[in-house]
Design an enzyme around this catalytic site. Structure first.
Site, PDB file in Angstrom:
ATOM      1  N   LYS A  76     -16.369 -23.025 -14.957  1.00  0.00           N
ATOM      2  CA  LYS A  76     -15.326 -22.172 -14.367  1.00  0.00           C
ATOM      3  C   LYS A  76     -14.525 -21.453 -15.457  1.00  0.00           C
ATOM      4  CE  LYS A  76     -13.165 -25.446 -12.064  1.00  0.00           C
ATOM      5  NZ  LYS A  76     -13.933 -26.637 -12.512  1.00  0.00           N
ATOM      6  N   ARG A 132      -6.889 -27.822  -5.888  1.00  0.00           N
ATOM      7  CA  ARG A 132      -7.786 -28.963  -6.066  1.00  0.00           C
ATOM      8  C   ARG A 132      -7.653 -29.960  -4.925  1.00  0.00           C
ATOM      9  NH1 ARG A 132      -8.399 -28.719 -12.033  1.00  0.00           N
ATOM     10  NH2 ARG A 132      -9.822 -30.309 -12.766  1.00  0.00           N
ATOM     11  N   ARG A 157     -18.946 -31.442 -25.241  1.00  0.00           N
ATOM     12  CA  ARG A 157     -18.081 -30.272 -25.423  1.00  0.00           C
ATOM     13  C   ARG A 157     -17.090 -30.480 -26.565  1.00  0.00           C
ATOM     14  NH1 ARG A 157     -14.651 -28.041 -20.340  1.00  0.00           N
ATOM     15  NH2 ARG A 157     -13.591 -30.041 -20.458  1.00  0.00           N
ATOM     16  N   ARG A 161     -11.783 -33.109 -26.129  1.00  0.00           N
ATOM     17  CA  ARG A 161     -10.657 -33.346 -25.227  1.00  0.00           C
ATOM     18  C   ARG A 161     -10.569 -34.832 -24.901  1.00  0.00           C
ATOM     19  NH1 ARG A 161     -10.701 -29.096 -20.252  1.00  0.00           N
ATOM     20  NH2 ARG A 161     -10.261 -31.020 -19.135  1.00  0.00           N
ATOM     21  N   ARG A 186     -13.600 -38.084 -13.138  1.00  0.00           N
ATOM     22  CA  ARG A 186     -13.192 -36.728 -12.752  1.00  0.00           C
ATOM     23  C   ARG A 186     -14.148 -36.159 -11.700  1.00  0.00           C
ATOM     24  NH1 ARG A 186     -13.175 -34.214 -18.491  1.00  0.00           N
ATOM     25  NH2 ARG A 186     -12.697 -32.221 -17.503  1.00  0.00           N
TER      26      ARG A 186
HETATM   27  P1  AMP Z   1      -9.247 -29.145 -16.059  1.00  0.00           P
HETATM   28  O1  AMP Z   1      -8.983 -28.561 -17.403  1.00  0.00           O
HETATM   29  O2  AMP Z   1      -9.229 -28.131 -14.952  1.00  0.00           O
HETATM   30  O3  AMP Z   1     -10.480 -30.017 -16.027  1.00  0.00           O
HETATM   31  O4  AMP Z   1      -8.010 -30.111 -15.757  1.00  0.00           O
HETATM   32  C1  AMP Z   1      -7.717 -31.218 -16.580  1.00  0.00           C
HETATM   33  C2  AMP Z   1      -6.831 -32.205 -15.837  1.00  0.00           C
HETATM   34  O5  AMP Z   1      -5.596 -31.591 -15.496  1.00  0.00           O
HETATM   35  C3  AMP Z   1      -7.374 -32.729 -14.509  1.00  0.00           C
HETATM   36  O6  AMP Z   1      -8.283 -33.804 -14.680  1.00  0.00           O
HETATM   37  C4  AMP Z   1      -6.094 -33.150 -13.801  1.00  0.00           C
HETATM   38  O7  AMP Z   1      -5.603 -34.359 -14.326  1.00  0.00           O
HETATM   39  C5  AMP Z   1      -5.134 -32.052 -14.232  1.00  0.00           C
HETATM   40  N1  AMP Z   1      -5.152 -30.915 -13.276  1.00  0.00           N
HETATM   41  C6  AMP Z   1      -5.570 -29.634 -13.532  1.00  0.00           C
HETATM   42  N2  AMP Z   1      -5.441 -28.867 -12.443  1.00  0.00           N
HETATM   43  C7  AMP Z   1      -4.925 -29.660 -11.473  1.00  0.00           C
HETATM   44  C8  AMP Z   1      -4.591 -29.467 -10.114  1.00  0.00           C
HETATM   45  N3  AMP Z   1      -4.751 -28.264  -9.513  1.00  0.00           N
HETATM   46  N4  AMP Z   1      -4.105 -30.516  -9.417  1.00  0.00           N
HETATM   47  C9  AMP Z   1      -3.925 -31.731  -9.990  1.00  0.00           C
HETATM   48  N5  AMP Z   1      -4.245 -31.994 -11.258  1.00  0.00           N
HETATM   49  C10 AMP Z   1      -4.742 -30.965 -12.016  1.00  0.00           C
END
Ligand code: AMP
Length: 219
Positions: free
Chosen positions: A13, A88, A127, A160, A171
């Site tokens: 994404k 989400r 990654r 990360r 996740r």
């Molecule tokens: P991402 O970079 O999109 O994989 O997000 C990393 C982490 O941020 C996720 O595993 C969640 O802990 C938190 N996070 C990101 N976006 C959201 C969201 N819309 N709602 C809740 N937690 C989020």
């Protein structure tokens, strides 16, 4: 245009989001990036969020919705935006609908990227991200010229905190339980476009581009 990017962590994404935002000349909003900034700056939100992020759990809807509300009211989002990592949960999706009706906006398209679980685990555990400029690499699919060093800016490449296998699997599970129900939500609205997320980045983007062109033709 307003576009939502949907799909498990690791489906691409972020990568497609950058290409779409350049193509449409609109802002890219990644809630994960916004949260990582908060963590880096050690704000109250960042401190609360980090514990959830490190475990692969979602940060509470209330905090995320407040953060998004502020962000989309900013001038750089006036011409439209792309949402990566939001909504989400169904509750976030419903809040987004309310924001749209308040601001007279409408959602144009939702792209769902589809990649198998094993491929996602390989992508995320390998990654590496540049600490300085955010460029993304992969230890075997897209390695930097010099190990651990960003080709673009010379910054250090880091993994990360949530890209270890245990957290990645959690996740994916959280995605299946909390986010996958949004597929039906947007299918019912006739906004969903499902795209095979495997193969070359440019090929995947071409499919996105074709769909966006079709939508523009209708407007
Ligand atoms: P991402 O970079 O999109 O994989 O997000 C990393 C982490 O941020 C996720 O595993 C969640 O802990 C938190 N996070 C990101 N976006 C959201 C969201 N819309 N709602 C809740 N937690 C989020």
């Amino acid at each position: 245009m307003v576009v939502v990017l949907l799909g498990s962590p690791g489906v691409g994404k972020g990568t497609q989001g950058i290409l779409i935002s350049e193509y449409l000349h609109v802002s890219l909003i990644s809630t994960g990036d916004l949260l990582r900034n908060e963590v880096r700056e050690q704000t109250d939100l960042g401190k609360t969020a980090k514990a959830f992020m490190d475990k692969g759990e979602l940060v509470s809807d209330g905090l995320i919705i407040e953060m998004i509300k502020k962000k989309i009211k900013r001038e750089d989002c006036a011409g439209g935006f792309i949402l990566d990592g939001f909504p989400r949960t169904l509750s976030q999706a419903e809040s987004l609908e309310n924001m749209f009706s308040q601001d007279n906006l409408q959602l144009d398209a939702v792209f769902l990227f589809d990649v198998s679980e094993e491929e996602i685990v390989k992508r995320l555990t390998g990654r590496r991200v540049c600490e300085k400029c955010g460029t993304v690499y992969h230890v075997s699919y897209n390695p930097p010229l010099r190990e651990g060093i960003c080709d673009k800016c010379g910054g250090s490449l880091i993994r990360r905190d949530d890209d270890n296998e245990e957290t990645v699997r959690r996740r994916i599970e959280v995605y299946q339980n909390s986010t996958a129900p949004l597929i039906n939500f947007y299918k019912k609205q006739d906004k969903l476009h499902t795209i095979d997320g495997t193969g070359k980045v440019e090929r995947i983007f071409k499919k996105v581009e074709d769909i966006l062109e079709g939508l523009n033709g209708h407007n």
